[in-house]
Scaffold this motif. Structure first.
Motif, short mmCIF file in Angstrom:
data_model
loop_
_atom_site.label_atom_id
_atom_site.label_comp_id
_atom_site.label_asym_id
_atom_site.label_seq_id
_atom_site.Cartn_x
_atom_site.Cartn_y
_atom_site.Cartn_z
N MET A 160 -8.72 3.08 1.83
CA MET A 160 -9.25 3.48 3.13
C MET A 160 -8.99 4.97 3.33
SD MET A 160 -10.80 2.37 5.89
CE MET A 160 -10.58 0.61 5.93
N HIS A 161 -9.91 5.62 4.00
CA HIS A 161 -9.79 7.04 4.32
C HIS A 161 -9.93 7.19 5.82
CE1 HIS A 161 -11.89 11.15 4.58
NE2 HIS A 161 -10.60 11.37 4.47
N TYR A 162 -8.98 7.85 6.45
CA TYR A 162 -9.01 8.09 7.88
C TYR A 162 -9.02 9.59 8.15
CZ TYR A 162 -7.12 3.30 8.24
OH TYR A 162 -6.91 1.94 8.14
N PRO A 163 -10.16 10.16 8.54
CA PRO A 163 -10.14 11.55 9.02
C PRO A 163 -9.70 11.50 10.49
CG PRO A 163 -12.40 10.76 8.80
CD PRO A 163 -11.50 9.63 8.40
N LEU A 164 -8.50 11.98 10.78
CA LEU A 164 -7.89 11.82 12.09
C LEU A 164 -7.97 13.09 12.93
CD1 LEU A 164 -4.64 10.02 10.93
CD2 LEU A 164 -6.66 8.95 11.96
N THR A 165 -8.45 12.94 14.14
CA THR A 165 -8.40 14.02 15.11
C THR A 165 -7.27 13.72 16.09
OG1 THR A 165 -9.88 12.94 16.68
CG2 THR A 165 -10.92 14.32 14.96
N ILE A 189 0.84 -1.19 0.00
CA ILE A 189 0.00 0.00 0.00
C ILE A 189 0.88 1.25 0.00
CG2 ILE A 189 -1.94 -1.08 1.21
CD1 ILE A 189 -0.89 0.48 3.76
N ILE A 190 0.24 2.36 -0.24
CA ILE A 190 0.85 3.66 -0.03
C ILE A 190 -0.05 4.39 0.96
CG2 ILE A 190 1.28 5.93 -1.06
CD1 ILE A 190 2.30 4.50 -3.52
N TYR A 191 0.56 4.97 1.97
CA TYR A 191 -0.21 5.83 2.84
C TYR A 191 0.21 7.26 2.52
CZ TYR A 191 3.98 6.07 5.75
OH TYR A 191 5.26 6.25 6.20
N ALA A 192 -0.75 8.17 2.60
CA ALA A 192 -0.48 9.57 2.24
C ALA A 192 -1.42 10.49 3.00
CB ALA A 192 -0.67 9.77 0.74
N LEU A 193 -0.93 11.67 3.29
CA LEU A 193 -1.75 12.71 3.88
C LEU A 193 -2.26 13.64 2.79
CD1 LEU A 193 0.41 13.73 6.97
CD2 LEU A 193 -1.85 12.69 7.03
N LYS A 194 -3.47 14.13 2.96
CA LYS A 194 -4.01 15.11 2.03
C LYS A 194 -3.43 16.47 2.38
CE LYS A 194 -8.18 17.22 2.12
NZ LYS A 194 -9.64 17.34 2.08
N GLY A 195 -2.87 17.13 1.38
CA GLY A 195 -2.37 18.49 1.54
C GLY A 195 -3.17 19.43 0.67
N SER A 196 -3.24 20.68 1.08
CA SER A 196 -3.99 21.69 0.33
C SER A 196 -3.10 22.89 0.06
CB SER A 196 -5.22 22.12 1.14
OG SER A 196 -5.88 23.19 0.50
N ASN A 197 -3.33 23.52 -1.08
CA ASN A 197 -2.55 24.72 -1.41
C ASN A 197 -3.22 26.00 -0.92
OD1 ASN A 197 -4.63 25.13 -3.22
ND2 ASN A 197 -3.32 25.27 -5.02
N GLY A 198 -4.34 25.87 -0.20
CA GLY A 198 -5.04 27.05 0.32
C GLY A 198 -6.01 27.67 -0.66
N TYR A 222 -4.91 8.76 3.81
CA TYR A 222 -5.46 7.83 2.83
C TYR A 222 -4.53 6.64 2.67
CZ TYR A 222 -8.69 11.47 1.35
OH TYR A 222 -9.68 12.43 1.31
N VAL A 223 -5.13 5.48 2.50
CA VAL A 223 -4.40 4.28 2.09
C VAL A 223 -4.76 4.07 0.63
CG1 VAL A 223 -4.09 1.81 2.43
CG2 VAL A 223 -4.43 3.30 4.41
N GLU A 264 -0.78 20.86 15.49
CA GLU A 264 -1.40 20.83 14.17
C GLU A 264 -2.88 20.49 14.23
OE1 GLU A 264 0.00 21.65 11.18
OE2 GLU A 264 1.74 22.24 12.36
N LEU A 265 -3.25 19.62 15.17
CA LEU A 265 -4.64 19.16 15.23
C LEU A 265 -5.40 19.73 16.42
CD1 LEU A 265 -4.20 15.44 14.16
CD2 LEU A 265 -4.73 17.43 12.75
N GLY A 266 -4.86 20.79 17.02
CA GLY A 266 -5.56 21.44 18.11
C GLY A 266 -6.83 22.12 17.60
N ASN A 267 -7.69 22.49 18.50
CA ASN A 267 -8.94 23.20 18.17
C ASN A 267 -9.84 22.43 17.22
OD1 ASN A 267 -8.18 25.39 19.79
ND2 ASN A 267 -6.98 26.27 18.13
N GLY A 268 -9.86 21.11 17.33
CA GLY A 268 -10.80 20.30 16.54
C GLY A 268 -10.43 20.08 15.09
N LYS A 269 -9.23 20.43 14.69
CA LYS A 269 -8.81 20.20 13.30
C LYS A 269 -8.62 18.71 13.04
CE LYS A 269 -6.30 24.56 12.98
NZ LYS A 269 -4.95 25.14 12.87
N THR A 270 -8.66 18.35 11.77
CA THR A 270 -8.41 16.96 11.39
C THR A 270 -7.33 16.89 10.32
OG1 THR A 270 -10.10 16.97 9.67
CG2 THR A 270 -10.79 16.21 11.85
#
Length: 136
Positions: A116-121, A40-49, A89-90, A79-85
């Motif tokens: 698989m998708h993991y929204p992580l808090t 598998i490949i695991y990866a985090l979703k990144g955004s350019n804003g 992804y797998v 990074e995940l303070g204040n309820g951020k997630t």
């Protein structure tokens, strides 16, 4: 010469003070356990804003392999303070868009074969001791 050494020492100290130390209130690492019989490949979703996304901080994990995602400048507690997630992804490595630019965030599942998708808090990570296990 003495002035250069003092400047170098000051730069080293100031750089070191901006780094976060690993500890009970600052975790840099997330451990990924691939408990499946497939690679598998695991990866985090990144955004350019600007509403576009890409898979970032990705890594290959062989069957039954444990891999550590080490981000020394991140404290997941901050990074995940204040309820951020964070969205993890797998992905099937045969159908992985390997960061070839940014694309519409809604098309992650079109550009990649998401297993698989993991929204992580932060609570999720703490509850699992900063370990994510994938089983198919």
């Amino acid at each position: 010469m003495k002035r250069k050494l003092l400047s170098l020492l000051f730069l080293t100290i100031s750089t070191a003070s901006t780094c976060h130390r690993e500890g009970p209130n600052c975790h840099h690492n997330i451990i990924f356990k691939n408990s499946s019989s497939d690679a598998i490949i695991y990866a985090l979703k990144g955004s350019n804003g600007s509403g576009l996304c890409s898979m970032v901080f990705y890594s290959y994990a062989a069957p039954n392999e444990e891999v550590v995602l080490d981000l020394p400048r991140y404290c997941w507690e901050q990074e995940l303070g204040n309820g951020k997630t964070a969205e993890m992804y797998v992905i099937d490595p045969r159908k992985f868009n390997s960061g070839n630019g940014f694309y519409d965030c809604d098309s992650i599942v079109i550009k990649n074969e998401v297993l698989m998708h993991y929204p992580l808090t932060l609570d999720d990570l703490k509850r699992n001791n900063f370990t994510i296990t994938y089983e198919n």
